[in-house]
Design a protein around this motif. Structure first.
Motif, PDB file in Angstrom:
ATOM      1  N   SER A   8       0.888  -1.097  -0.088  1.00  0.00           N
ATOM      2  CA  SER A   8      -0.042   0.026  -0.014  1.00  0.00           C
ATOM      3  C   SER A   8       1.007   1.286   0.111  1.00  0.00           C
ATOM      4  O   SER A   8       2.023   1.222   0.574  1.00  0.00           O
ATOM      5  CB  SER A   8      -0.799   0.015   1.287  1.00  0.00           C
ATOM      6  OG  SER A   8      -1.756   1.156   1.279  1.00  0.00           O
ATOM      7  N   SER A 148      -3.607  -5.739   3.801  1.00  0.00           N
ATOM      8  CA  SER A 148      -3.249  -4.432   3.392  1.00  0.00           C
ATOM      9  C   SER A 148      -3.808  -3.405   4.383  1.00  0.00           C
ATOM     10  O   SER A 148      -4.439  -3.651   5.350  1.00  0.00           O
ATOM     11  CB  SER A 148      -3.827  -4.174   1.986  1.00  0.00           C
ATOM     12  OG  SER A 148      -3.215  -3.056   1.305  1.00  0.00           O
ATOM     13  N   ASN A 150      -5.226   0.955   4.614  1.00  0.00           N
ATOM     14  CA  ASN A 150      -5.492   2.260   4.011  1.00  0.00           C
ATOM     15  C   ASN A 150      -5.183   3.305   5.377  1.00  0.00           C
ATOM     16  O   ASN A 150      -5.528   3.060   6.458  1.00  0.00           O
ATOM     17  CB  ASN A 150      -6.750   2.448   3.514  1.00  0.00           C
ATOM     18  CG  ASN A 150      -6.927   1.669   2.244  1.00  0.00           C
ATOM     19  OD1 ASN A 150      -6.183   0.960   1.611  1.00  0.00           O
ATOM     20  ND2 ASN A 150      -8.280   1.810   1.849  1.00  0.00           N
ATOM     21  N   ASP A 173      -0.970   3.889  -8.225  1.00  0.00           N
ATOM     22  CA  ASP A 173      -1.667   2.531  -8.415  1.00  0.00           C
ATOM     23  C   ASP A 173      -3.021   2.199  -7.699  1.00  0.00           C
ATOM     24  O   ASP A 173      -3.414   1.263  -7.904  1.00  0.00           O
ATOM     25  CB  ASP A 173      -0.710   1.506  -7.889  1.00  0.00           C
ATOM     26  CG  ASP A 173      -0.479   1.234  -6.467  1.00  0.00           C
ATOM     27  OD1 ASP A 173      -0.797   2.318  -5.660  1.00  0.00           O
ATOM     28  OD2 ASP A 173       0.336   0.509  -5.954  1.00  0.00           O
ATOM     29  N   THR A 175      -4.099   2.056  -4.852  1.00  0.00           N
ATOM     30  CA  THR A 175      -4.200   0.871  -3.804  1.00  0.00           C
ATOM     31  C   THR A 175      -5.181   1.074  -2.695  1.00  0.00           C
ATOM     32  O   THR A 175      -6.055  -0.142  -2.530  1.00  0.00           O
ATOM     33  CB  THR A 175      -2.707   0.800  -2.935  1.00  0.00           C
ATOM     34  OG1 THR A 175      -1.612   0.835  -3.841  1.00  0.00           O
ATOM     35  CG2 THR A 175      -2.826  -0.401  -2.082  1.00  0.00           C
ATOM     36  N   HIS A 178      -8.478  -0.029  -4.822  1.00  0.00           N
ATOM     37  CA  HIS A 178      -8.498  -1.283  -5.057  1.00  0.00           C
ATOM     38  C   HIS A 178      -8.709  -2.242  -3.786  1.00  0.00           C
ATOM     39  O   HIS A 178      -9.400  -3.292  -3.788  1.00  0.00           O
ATOM     40  CB  HIS A 178      -7.385  -1.947  -5.747  1.00  0.00           C
ATOM     41  CG  HIS A 178      -6.965  -1.203  -7.075  1.00  0.00           C
ATOM     42  ND1 HIS A 178      -8.023  -0.938  -7.985  1.00  0.00           N
ATOM     43  CD2 HIS A 178      -5.817  -0.649  -7.686  1.00  0.00           C
ATOM     44  CE1 HIS A 178      -7.506  -0.237  -8.860  1.00  0.00           C
ATOM     45  NE2 HIS A 178      -6.432  -0.063  -9.033  1.00  0.00           N
ATOM     46  N   ASN A 179      -8.084  -1.823  -2.740  1.00  0.00           N
ATOM     47  CA  ASN A 179      -8.431  -2.572  -1.339  1.00  0.00           C
ATOM     48  C   ASN A 179     -10.073  -2.756  -0.949  1.00  0.00           C
ATOM     49  O   ASN A 179     -10.584  -3.424  -0.549  1.00  0.00           O
ATOM     50  CB  ASN A 179      -7.754  -2.131  -0.096  1.00  0.00           C
ATOM     51  CG  ASN A 179      -6.311  -2.220  -0.177  1.00  0.00           C
ATOM     52  OD1 ASN A 179      -6.052  -3.075  -0.747  1.00  0.00           O
ATOM     53  ND2 ASN A 179      -5.615  -1.493   0.617  1.00  0.00           N
TER      54      ASN A 179
END
Length: 209
Positions: A8, A148, A150, A173, A175, A178-179
């Protein structure tokens, strides 16, 4: 600058006044109840529960979330229709019927530990103030599975935290987005705590199982 982690990237968010333009009444009671998987989690605050509920609403019907939450947020907060916003709109349009994320107390403990650590030290990033990588920290609380994280800074309310993670500005990306909208994770822990330099910080930890 904080270091990149292999799972991340840190998203820096500017503290400011955020218009709270959400209207959850546009969803049916059944859908709201379905998305509110953290309703009976006594260790979470109301806003932390709302973070999980909003994430699940986006996962259940991204197009509805786009029209009822994302677009009003962008408009009311004068966000630019840049690549990050347009990318979010595109991702939400194709998101439908994903499995629900469920709260996990050990992941909450991990996220609370980090939010308190960063908040009291006035730091940002995924690694702990003593340099411990975030994956190691999460695995101390939870079993060693795919995880992961955030991190968002400057917002106390669930709505702003979720939207800023989804827009994922300046994270190449995407991240954080997407998580939230991906298929890799089933469990989640959320903590929102004060931050001595940036008002508040929100940490969301994800695990595959």
């Amino acid at each position: 600058m904080p270091k990149k982690s292999f799972l991340s990237l840190l998203s820096f968010l500017i503290v400011g006044t955020v218009a709270n333009c959400q209207d959850l009444s546009l969803w049916s009671k059944d859908t709201l109840d379905l998305a509110n998987t953290a309703a009976s989690a006594p260790y979470l605050t109301l806003e932390e529960k709302k973070v999980i509920q909003l994430i699940n609403l986006a996962r259940l019907n991204g197009n509805a979330f786009l029209k009822r939450v994302a677009m009003p947020y962008v408009k009311e907060n004068n966000k630019d229709d840049d690549d990050f916003v347009e990318g979010l709109y595109s991702d939400l349009r194709v998101t439908y019927g994903l499995h629900l994320l469920h709260p996990h107390e050990k992941l909450h403990q991990s996220s609370a530990h980090h939010a308190h650590d960063m908040g009291t030290k006035g730091q940002v990033g995924h690694d702990s103030s003593d340099g411990t990588p975030f994956t190691v920290r999460i695995h101390r609380f939870h079993k060693p599975v795919h995880v992961s994280e955030n991190c968002v800074y400057g917002y106390a309310d669930a709505y702003s935290n979720v939207m800023e993670m989804l827009i994922d500005e300046a994270v190449p990306d995407r991240t954080h987005r997407h998580n939230i909208l991906g298929k890799s994770f089933h469990l989640v822990g959320v903590s929102i705590k004060p931050h001595k330099m940036i008002d508040f910080n929100c940490v969301v930890d994800f695990a595959a199982e």
